[in-house]
Design an enzyme around this catalytic site. Structure first.
Site, PDB file in Angstrom:
ATOM      1  N   ALA C 234       1.038  -1.039   0.178  1.00 36.19           N
ATOM      2  CA  ALA C 234       0.050   0.171   0.197  1.00 36.19           C
ATOM      3  C   ALA C 234       0.816   1.244  -0.107  1.00 36.19           C
ATOM      4  CB  ALA C 234      -0.747   0.322   1.758  1.00 36.19           C
ATOM      5  N   HIS C 235       0.376   2.297  -0.794  1.00 39.32           N
ATOM      6  CA  HIS C 235       0.683   3.608  -0.208  1.00 39.32           C
ATOM      7  C   HIS C 235       1.587   4.111   0.762  1.00 39.32           C
ATOM      8  CE1 HIS C 235      -2.800   4.832   1.561  1.00 39.32           C
ATOM      9  NE2 HIS C 235      -2.654   5.795   1.691  1.00 39.32           N
ATOM     10  N   ASN C 236       3.038   4.210   1.069  1.00 44.14           N
ATOM     11  CA  ASN C 236       3.346   5.045   2.110  1.00 44.14           C
ATOM     12  C   ASN C 236       4.210   3.591   2.749  1.00 44.14           C
ATOM     13  OD1 ASN C 236       1.268   7.744   1.541  1.00 44.14           O
ATOM     14  ND2 ASN C 236       4.004   7.959   1.936  1.00 44.14           N
TER      15      ASN C 236
END
Lengths: 347, 347, 347
Positions: C234-236
């Site tokens: 997922a993001h980050n």
């Protein structure tokens, strides 16, 4: 954008004197500069926001930060989303004209942009301002509304339909065949799917998510639904409006979800059950029975949330519990013996 | 099709007077019209079928429904599959001629149809009547038999082979590299794969399923195997004939399955084990040991089905059990004290 | 290759007289011929290796096998990896020139090879000797280092960057949008992602793995990281150097992993936690809290490895435990009654 325009967008008042202040982008506090707008959605970040270089901040109504231009809203996280959408790049990823393969019978609105090596099959209909990435395949009879964004590598199979403002991320597959097999004890006989997939307005389908077409009728993805990446939606499933599910969830055939159901990552659902409105399903949960509206379920097998938490806590004591019960057994036996001896003594 | 032709296909007798009745499609009871044929595979749908507009119904031998033309078969669900296959569209999704990139050294049968922007690499061999969708990639030396259906966006990597009548759904990847790494304590050294994937006749590979090539030799998908979407098959796995597995299953390297094994969705298998013929693996099961033929396993860690059900039921009582054992401890201590006092009294 | 060259590659001495012996490939013992080199990484295969047709064998220092030319190394499995890489085919899968779509503003090194129907967008930079398969899409501003291998069907979205010698397997998606939504109680407001994905040198990304771009900044895949197929990042998220994770793992937003973390298949991580260096996470584990460096966690919910094994073992006794506690309850009640009666007797 001027700060007053952003205040207008958020439906809040603009701090006095800041109306003309120019905002060039949205940023998190740690990479903000003077003309970036940032936001404070969680009070624990107050110090970081107060100390950052950004002048303009979206905050919860009633928040005070010295030296900042504050846009006070009911929900600063929603405010962040709305402003971020405004600053999002609308630049098309590919240079025109691109080689692509559009069947003469397809009706493609004049404002549609299409990346290289994409295929638009016979009888497709594509609405205004929709963008299609590279290497996408829209098979025969696909209908896509206006303002959609179809990222690269997407496959939409025959006769599936998308509403308006739908986002389909890279590599998603809409309209793969339902996994239907009749087993005769020796081998499987494949059951073809005659239905399609209907994705309603403003739904967002994640990368590499697969949605199977219905046996008959439609597999339905409701308005505003959010599906993360690598999700599997089987044939004849219906997902109610504004449901959201995290990555790698799997939903088996003919299961239906009500509205605003939230599902954690890697959860799985058996087929032919119903999940009520506003239910919450924990990450990795295994749901094998219908769930009541508003219920919170978690675990495998899934149970009501607080009940499951108590079971999980109790499991930690299980090895010691086994020992304790053995001790109790020994002690009870010894007590009985002593009591038996006493009885004998008496006689 | 005339009803007599369908009766012939199913190997059953045609109801008298209905021989010439025209059937135009197969449908579920709720969307059937007079010339659609429908089916009754579960007695609970009897009323719906009896009341639907369809005249012709595939039923289990001995079923009576007034006013319908009944085709009586041993297994109406299998009957449904066979008739549905007959009515399935054979129309190609794309208009010809399509731009595609076929290496001069590839041998492609004259009846092969290929969608736009597909690539057939050097030394590939493609059999009669196979269809290939759009944006597919067949690398060097891929062999595909006759009557296969390769949907759009499929990648078949070098030297993999498919038998006859294989279906590969959109986005599946056959022949990705095995995940082999030698870790030296600091970093991983990649182990290249020299083998391939061999998919046997009539197998069906789901959308976005990935099958890794063998380190040496072949990863094997047996005859008639059914793999649903988003499944991961690691290198050197061998799946026996007529196995079926639901979506998002993962099988680790060198594990082998016998014949007709059924696997529920999201189940996972460690490497280097064997699953016996006709075993049944529940959804979300975590299989870490070999499984005997015919065994039914479920849970994580997986146990024999009925044993697991009993454990799951017992878990519900676990929080109360902890309290009860505490009470028992207190009571046993108190009983001992009373008994000790008595003994003292006596002395 | 001469055996002496292989000895040189492995940094070991070459058996006397074998220096000029020609090695044509690497093979497992069961399909080796005289000029294949094989390896013995697990003593249980000693008989198979001793009896195979291959003359040259990579073995652990100090191993003796009569009649073989032995290359003795500290870790024969690492030796196998190094030699296998040497024999790996470097042949390009596609014939040249291929139709592809390279934006004039892209800077593509002269030694780059690119398969048919791939797209290289505006402002991309591709380093020397990198190969790109067929039907790949590199969007605007993508940077790829030297010596990378991008397999067919890969999508790398705008402004993502790859270091040198990175492998991206077929169908992987790098830079899909983060799954960010602000829910206002009625509907979700999409949060666009302004960041990118940065993949460092020598990372290996598996087939159909998806890596979301950061909201701001970068989602980071460290040097030498191994990601198997169908993984969701997922993001980050930030994955430390030399981590390895098996297929179908899912990592939620903003979670960070230290170095050399090993993760089993189908494990899942909640967001915003940290996994310490050298931690080990079991297959199918559900990780909902940060994990200390070097810790071994497994289960759902995850617990320390040995603790979890004890809990799992105890669960097997749970149904019997319930019965035993019921018996104890009855016996304790009966003992108390007897004791009460005695007390009454006395009075």
């Amino acid at each position: 954008l001027k700060l007053s325009q952003i205040a207008n967008l958020l439906g809040c008042s603009c701090p006095g004197g800041g109306e003309e202040f120019l905002i060039t982008r949205i940023a998190s506090p740690d990479n903000a500069d003077e003309h970036a707008i940032t936001f404070l959605s969680d009070p624990k970040h107050l110090a970081a926001v107060a100390g950052c270089r950004s002048l303009a901040v979206i905050v919860k109504k009633g928040t005070a930060i010295t030296g900042k231009l504050l846009l006070e809203v009911a929900d600063p996280y929603v405010g962040y989303a709305l402003v971020a959408q405004e600053f999002e790049s609308r630049e098309f990823e590919f240079s025109a004209p691109a080689p692509c393969c559009i069947d003469p019978s397809a009706r493609v609105a004049s404002t549609v942009r299409c990346g290289p090596y994409s295929v638009i099959g016979p009888d497709c209909i594509i609405g205004e301002a929709t963008t299609i990435g590279a290497c996408c395949v829209l098979e025969r009879g696909v209908k896509i509304g206006a303002g959609c964004r179809i990222d690269s590598g997407v496959v939409i199979r025959r006769h599936c339909s998308l509403g308006n403002k739908v986002i389909v991320e890279a590599g998603a597959i809409i309209g793969s065949e339902g996994f239907g097999n009749a087993f005769d004890g020796e081998r499987h006989h494949r059951i073809p799917s005659f239905g399609n997939v209907a994705v309603h307005d403003e739904a967002w389908i994640g990368a590499h998510t697969t949605i199977d077409r219905a046996a008959f009728g439609s597999t339905v993805i409701g308005t505003g639904v959010r599906l993360d990446n690598l999700i599997h939606i089987a044939h004849n499933v219906a997902i109610g409006d504004h449901c959201a599910m995290a990555a790698q969830v799997g939903i088996s055939g003919s299961t239906t979800l009500g509205k605003r159901v939230m599902v954690g990552g890697q959860a799985g659902f058996v087929g032919h059950i119903h999940i009520g409105d506003n239910a919450f399903i924990g990450a990795k949960a295994g749901i094998s029975k219908s769930v009541a509206p508003g219920a919170k379920m978690t675990g495998y097998p899934a149970r009501e949330f607080m009940k499951m938490r108590r079971i999980e806590a109790a499991q930690l004591s299980l090895p010691e519990l086994l020992k304790e019960v053995k001790h109790l057994r020994a002690e009870v036996d010894s007590l009985r013996n002593r009591l038996d001896e006493k009885s004998v003594d008496k006689q």
